[in-house]
Design an enzyme around this catalytic site. Structure first.
Site, short mmCIF file in Angstrom:
data_model
loop_
_atom_site.label_atom_id
_atom_site.label_comp_id
_atom_site.label_asym_id
_atom_site.label_seq_id
_atom_site.Cartn_x
_atom_site.Cartn_y
_atom_site.Cartn_z
N LYS A 9 50.62 23.67 32.38
CA LYS A 9 49.63 23.51 30.77
C LYS A 9 50.65 22.48 30.22
O LYS A 9 51.25 21.88 29.90
CB LYS A 9 48.72 24.74 30.37
CG LYS A 9 47.91 25.16 31.01
CD LYS A 9 47.03 26.09 30.85
CE LYS A 9 46.10 26.71 31.64
NZ LYS A 9 45.25 27.75 31.43
N GLU A 92 39.49 24.22 28.69
CA GLU A 92 40.56 23.72 27.63
C GLU A 92 40.29 21.70 27.23
O GLU A 92 41.01 21.74 25.83
CB GLU A 92 42.25 23.88 28.30
CG GLU A 92 42.54 25.12 28.37
CD GLU A 92 43.67 25.69 28.93
OE1 GLU A 92 44.13 24.73 29.06
OE2 GLU A 92 43.62 26.68 28.80
N GLU A 163 36.22 27.97 37.40
CA GLU A 163 37.53 28.63 36.47
C GLU A 163 36.42 29.32 35.44
O GLU A 163 36.31 28.57 34.49
CB GLU A 163 38.50 27.63 36.05
CG GLU A 163 39.35 27.66 36.81
CD GLU A 163 40.98 26.85 35.69
OE1 GLU A 163 41.64 27.48 36.45
OE2 GLU A 163 40.42 26.41 35.34
N SER A 208 43.80 33.81 35.48
CA SER A 208 44.47 35.07 35.17
C SER A 208 44.85 35.70 36.64
O SER A 208 44.48 36.65 36.72
CB SER A 208 43.30 36.06 34.19
OG SER A 208 43.60 36.16 32.93
#
Ligand code: 13P
Length: 248
Positions: A9, A92, A163, A208
């Site tokens: 990220k 995101e 995801e 996670s």
């Protein structure tokens, strides 16, 4: 053999730290040769990462090859650098306004340039509560992939990363068996629309994943690998994750 995709990220925040992390990936990659390791650092560190002989993914790209698109990076540039994979449609990015239409164009640009897309799909907590998971996934898959039928036919490989948005960065990971069932659903949607060889479809779970739960994900036959965010930039975690993946 399982795939581990390390999505840094927007981390780390200096070149020095990036180099240290990439050096560790290089060493651990050598130690754990039974892992298909793909590292996705920020764009800025991709050319540095090249020097560490790692298989690389970009975290995004634009859908044109070149031109007046300030701030964008094209798949052509990535290809020239020796990057083979591109993450497309990460949640995101969707939260920042990326639409299924843009994602579809990006998938096309990636395939047109003979790069391998890692298409991310996933439902929000709200959608899950309303029992809409399958419906949402189907729409995301169809809108991203249907306009690209011809390109997909010729694709060497495509990765689909399931995801669930509620599982990203929360510690609240999806039950591995449930993830596996959902991924089977995803596979069926794709196979029902496209003449794709199943062996060319790589199914990835993300959300996670850490050294404590990874084993339970990799145990699932439907799950070919995992996309790791937060744990991928923690040195002790990444060492453990790669060692566990190496045993498959
Ligand atoms: P976390 O592993 O931090 O939940 O992130 C998952 C992810 O978004 C990988 O792309």
């Amino acid at each position: 053999m399982k795939t581990i995709i390390a999505n840094f990220k927007m981390n780390p925040s200096s070149i020095e730290e990036a180099k240290q992390l990439l050096e560790l990936y290089k060493q651990e990659g050598k130690k754990n040769q039974n892992v298909d390791l793909i590292v996705a650092p920020p764009f800025l560190y991709l050319s540095i990462a090249k020097q560490f002989n790692l298989e690389l993914a970009a975290q995004n790209c634009f859908y044109e090859d070149q031109g007046a698109f300030t701030g964008e990076i094209s798949p052509l540039m990535l290809k020239d650098l020796g990057v083979h994979y591109v993450i497309i449609g990460h949640s995101e990015r969707r939260q920042l306004g990326e639409t299924n239409e843009m994602i579809s164009k990006k998938i096309q640009a990636v395939l047109r340039n003979h790069l391998i897309p890692i298409l991310c799909v996933g439902e929000t907590q709200q959608e899950r509560k309303e029992g809409k998971t399958q419906e949402v996934l189907k729409i995301q898959l169809e809108q991203a992939l249907l306009p690209n039928k011809d390109y997909l036919l010729q694709a060497e490989k495509i990765f689909i990363a399931y995801e669930p948005v509620w599982a990203i960065g929360t510690g609240d990971f999806c039950d591995p068996r449930e993830a596996s069932e959902t991924m089977e659903f995803i596979k069926n949607v794709i196979v029902s629309h496209f003449d794709i060889r199943i062996s060319n479809l790589i199914m990835i779970y993300g959300g996670s994943v850490d050294s404590k739960n990874i084993d339970n994900f990799l145990k699932q036959v439907e799950i070919n690998g995992v996309l790791v965010g937060g744990a991928s930039i923690k040195k002790e975690e990444l060492v453990k994750i790669l060692a566990i993946a190496n045993s498959y």
